[in-house]
Motif scaffolding. Structure first.
Motif, PDB file in Angstrom:
ATOM      1  N   UNK A 155      63.317 112.136  77.483  1.00  0.00           N
ATOM      2  CA  UNK A 155      64.532 111.309  77.440  1.00  0.00           C
ATOM      3  C   UNK A 155      64.110 109.853  77.658  1.00  0.00           C
ATOM      4  N   UNK A 156      64.628 108.950  76.866  1.00  0.00           N
ATOM      5  CA  UNK A 156      64.207 107.552  76.993  1.00  0.00           C
ATOM      6  C   UNK A 156      65.392 106.645  77.234  1.00  0.00           C
ATOM      7  N   UNK A 157      65.186 105.726  78.123  1.00  0.00           N
ATOM      8  CA  UNK A 157      66.151 104.641  78.287  1.00  0.00           C
ATOM      9  C   UNK A 157      65.473 103.372  77.750  1.00  0.00           C
ATOM     10  N   UNK A 158      66.126 102.691  76.805  1.00  0.00           N
ATOM     11  CA  UNK A 158      65.538 101.493  76.198  1.00  0.00           C
ATOM     12  C   UNK A 158      66.407 100.299  76.547  1.00  0.00           C
ATOM     13  N   UNK A 159      65.803  99.213  76.914  1.00  0.00           N
ATOM     14  CA  UNK A 159      66.580  97.991  77.123  1.00  0.00           C
ATOM     15  C   UNK A 159      65.698  96.773  76.906  1.00  0.00           C
ATOM     16  N   UNK A 160      66.351  95.646  76.765  1.00  0.00           N
ATOM     17  CA  UNK A 160      65.598  94.408  76.598  1.00  0.00           C
ATOM     18  C   UNK A 160      65.779  93.591  77.847  1.00  0.00           C
ATOM     19  N   UNK A 161      64.664  93.190  78.456  1.00  0.00           N
ATOM     20  CA  UNK A 161      64.838  92.542  79.758  1.00  0.00           C
ATOM     21  C   UNK A 161      65.208  91.080  79.596  1.00  0.00           C
ATOM     22  N   UNK A 162      65.880  90.585  80.613  1.00  0.00           N
ATOM     23  CA  UNK A 162      66.308  89.199  80.604  1.00  0.00           C
ATOM     24  C   UNK A 162      65.152  88.299  80.980  1.00  0.00           C
ATOM     25  N   UNK A 163      65.088  87.120  80.391  1.00  0.00           N
ATOM     26  CA  UNK A 163      64.008  86.192  80.713  1.00  0.00           C
ATOM     27  C   UNK A 163      64.045  85.760  82.161  1.00  0.00           C
TER      28      UNK A 163
END
Ligand code: HEM
Length: 777
Positions: A155-163
């Motif tokens: 199971x994967x959780x994907x996100x884009x991190x904030x600068x």
């Protein structure tokens, strides 16, 4: 599945913020044992088939983080490491795995990964993060038939991190709570130049070091001081070596030098040029020739500007004979010679076995790659299909749809003051269109986010590598050892084939299903569906492999040719202001006439308002039909004039089966090559008059109507029995796109951007076409 809640049954305001433990115990474990999850909120997606920025749209739920069940493949057939490569990069683990407990019970593992663009070890780190959850006792897949599957589900959780939290997260990536990261980012708005992965250029591949040994091959020793022609010929032209070793000699060599055959045929003693006149180049008109290597040195030294090198010789000589080691290339630009080769003695000038063997891996036995009966049969069927009204109507709808998509990307870029790489956008437009017309498949490379696409990338890579085979003397060895470019080719072909065969299966199933439900009226008009139906006729012998070849040949034929022509046409229009004005005025009066014919009022247009601007563009697109486009004569002339000076296929070689004499008296020998050269032919004063070098669409018009030239003089589409089958379709698409673009936009070159061609089978721009865009009212 009973008792399960689907995400769209959840009341508004609900968020999905599960803990690590909940993810493992209530979701992953259920998924792995085929039991229903508490909510049907996590889709099954093979995330390694996509890049992370493509994933949000594949998720069913989530704003700043997205969850997926995904299978994992092995990196190596006998290893246990997962394959973490995606289309344009790879996921790399960071930190150490974290054990997840439920109470005191150890239930699984959480691993953090960061996405890198490019190929290891030189990938560029991005802000995309993955948390991968595995069960503590994953059920390993039984190996079936060489399957590369590693385990059932993770199971994967994907996100884009904030600068703003970058440093903190870099230190604590493994433990940081993903929920801190809730600022959506808008890639497009961050960039001055719209950027996206590009696969279609050789230089791009070299930059990425995809090809490793090929970059050495092209820039290194092989082709410079250590020019190894014996190797080259042994690998590439054994059929011709044989002939010359039997003591045969090209008659056209006699005034320049001659071969001294080696009776034993030993590779150490290859045939030599020994005629002493060869040492004296003073009275020679053609390229300089030397012992052993013929004119290869001069040709090689001019390789990057070869089309113009030929212009120089062909304008003086009309026919240029270039002796090469063990073969002879004859370049022709005189329409009488061209007619002889392409029509009058057509049977003597086939594609030939060498071409077939180089291209087979990609083109198979498709129309482009075969001669004789195999070609004739396909030509007949394909001509019939191309003439069909259904295909024409279907293509018109598809071309309109994708021209509008491109127009809306340009509009967005102009409102954001962004520069664009037009050639790349056009490549995407033509690829999406040809896949839709060819397979009936939406591959979506022209979506607003300009995503990367695995099939498109693999297809481009394969295309470039098979073309390189023509100058890579080591390709057969590399293929045998499965290393370097050939290993990459092998991988790319697998991806291309997987996609194509899955399309074939899907289409077949759909046709079956429609029959089953009696909905035969919903006939599909893409080329693949038409060929599937034809394949059902007894005796047609159309296997899945032949269907694959048919479709891929159309993709290769119709994609780069159309996109490069459109790029050169835009460049020509923007650099010739009187042409731009005339074209704009034709397109504006057309708009008024069509509105009257359709009895509609033209919508108000405000170039400062995106909505009003796009509404008017859509209205205009609706006026562009197959018939109405036929009235845009100046536009037709602009495209044709572009093809005269910048033909998408700048030179086109043919094999020679038997010795022959061309109409101008040039003798050609079996085993050599005759090449007609559209790029030179369009620039010859003896073909077009003293203004041959000028860009003048008017030369194609008489009393305002378009006038064709002889196809043996204007050879951009070839001529004779093998004349391009997609000519009308190409004009339809090019006119549709250019009408829309030149009506609503004007273009200017990004300062210092240099426009020059690249030496490839198609005449693409070496550095692309970087443009600034302004809107027109
Ligand atoms: C500006 C656009 C185009 C140009 C300049 C062009 C030019 C050519 C040329 C020079 C050839 C001969 C190549 C050879 O000797 O192998 C050819 C063949 C062919 N073209 Fe095009 N082409 C264009 C667009 C298209 C499109 C859009 C399609 C189809 C969707 C298409 C389908 C074909 C096919 C099937 C052949 C093989 C014909 C045969 O061998 O019998 N072309 N084209």
């Amino acid at each position: 599945m009973q008792g399960k809640t689907s995400y769209n049954q959840l009341p508004p305001g609900f968020r999905f913020h599960p803990t690590d433990e909940e993810l493992i115990v209530h979701y992953l474990r259920n998924q792995a044992t085929s039991r229903p999850c508490p909510a049907s909120i996590i889709p099954e997606v093979d995330i390694y088939k996509f890049d992370p920025w493509q994933l949000p749209e594949k998720a069913e739920f989530g704003e700043n983080e997205w969850y997926f069940f995904t299978p994992r493949d092995r990196k190596y057939p006998n290893g246990v490491r997962p394959n973490r490569a995606t289309v344009s990069g790879y996921w790399k683990a960071t930190g150490t795995d974290k054990a997840i407990h439920s109470g005191s019970k150890y239930v699984g593992v959480k691993k953090a990964l960061v996405f890198y663009k490019g190929r290891p070890p030189k990938g560029a780190k991005t802000d995309w993060i993955m948390h991968e959850y595995r069960l503590n006792d994953p059920r390993k897949q039984a190996r079936q038939n060489g399957s590369m599957r590693l385990d059932d589900w993770v199971l994967c959780r994907i996100y884009k991190k904030r600068h703003t939290v970058r440093q903190l997260e870099e230190k604590t990536e493994n433990t940081v709570d993903a929920h801190m990261d809730d600022t959506p980012t808008n890639d497009a708005s961050e960039l001055q130049m719209m950027k996206f992965e590009r696969t279609c250029s050789l230089s791009h591949l070299l930059e990425l070091e995809y090809l490793g040994s090929i970059s050495e091959l092209l820039s290194g020793d092989t082709y410079n001081s250590n020019l190894d022609f014996q190797n080259l010929m042994n690998n590439a032209r054994t059929d011709q070596v044989e002939k010359i070793q039997l003591g045969q000699m090209s008659p056209q060599h006699t005034d320049r030098g001659k071969f001294q055959g080696n009776q034993q045929g030993s590779t150490l003693n290859q045939p030599l040029f020994v005629n002493p006149t060869i040492w004296n180049q003073r009275h020679k008109k053609g390229p300089k020739t030397w012992p052993f290597v013929g004119a290869a040195i001069e040709q090689f030294m001019n390789y990057n500007r070869m089309h113009d090198w030929l212009v120089k010789y062909l304008s003086e000589l009309r026919t240029v004979v270039v002796p090469m080691p063990f073969t002879t290339y004859t370049y022709i630009a005189d329409p009488a010679n061209v007619e002889h080769v392409l029509k009058n003695n057509f049977a003597n000038y086939p594609k030939g076995g060498t071409y077939h063997s180089y291209m087979e891996v990609l083109l198979g036995d498709g129309i482009f790659n075969v001669d004789g009966e195999l070609w004739r049969k396909q030509r007949k069927t394909a001509s019939f299909e191309f003439a069909s009204r259904n295909l024409r109507d279907f293509s018109t709808v598809v071309f309109r749809e994708y021209s509008l998509k491109l127009s809306s990307i340009l509009s967005q870029a102009s409102f954001n003051n962004q520069e664009v790489e037009m050639q790349e956008l056009l490549m995407r437009m033509t690829l999406d269109s040809i896949c839709k017309v060819g397979f009936g498949a939406e591959i979506g490379t022209l979506a607003p986010s300009l995503p990367d696409n695995r099939f498109a990338r693999a297809f481009d890579t394969a295309n470039i590598i098979v073309t390189l085979r023509f100058i890579d003397p080591l390709w057969k060895m590399k293929k045998f050892l499965n290393v370097g470019s050939e290993a990459l080719l092998d991988k790319s072909i697998k991806i291309v084939d997987d996609f194509t065969y899955s399309m074939i299966r899907k289409r077949k199933a759909e046709i079956e299903e429609e029959r089953g439900t009696g909905k035969n009226n919903k006939m599909k008009h893409d080329i693949l569906s038409r060929f599937i139906e034809l394949g059902e006729n007894p005796g047609s012998n159309l296997t899945d492999k032949s269907l694959r070849d048919v479709v891929l040949n159309f993709v290769i034929a119709g994609r780069d040719t159309t996109a490069t022509t459109l790029s050169w046409a835009i460049y020509m229009v923007m650099t010739h202001s009187h042409v731009a004005e005339k074209l704009y005025s034709e397109l504006k009066s057309f708009e008024e006439d069509r509105a009257k014919e359709e009895n509609v009022k033209l919508l108000q247009i405000n170039t400062e308002d995106p909505e009003s601007f796009s509404q008017r563009a859509m209205q205009y697109a609706g006026f562009l039909t197959y018939d109405s486009l036929g009235r845009l004569y100046y536009l037709h002339a602009v495209i044709t004039e572009t093809l005269r000076l910048y033909p998408a296929v700048p030179q086109d070689p043919k094999g020679i089966l038997e010795d022959d004499v061309l109409p101008d008296g040039t003798k050609v020998k079996a085993g050599g090559m005759v090449t007609y050269v559209p790029y030179s032919m369009g620039r010859m004063e003896y073909n077009w008059g003293p203004d041959a070098a000028s860009f003048k669409p008017e030369r194609w018009l008489k009393d305002g109507f378009f006038q064709n030239a002889s196809p043996f003089k204007f050879t951009a589409f070839q001529a004779g029995p093998r004349i391009c089958l997609g000519k009308d379709s190409a004009y339809l698409q090019m006119k549709m796109a250019l009408a829309l673009l030149c009506r609503f936009f004007s273009f200017s070159l990004v300062p210092n951007h240099s426009v020059e061609y690249r030496m490839m089978t198609t005449l693409s721009m070496a550095h692309g076409l970087k443009l600034r865009i302004a809107r027109k009212s």
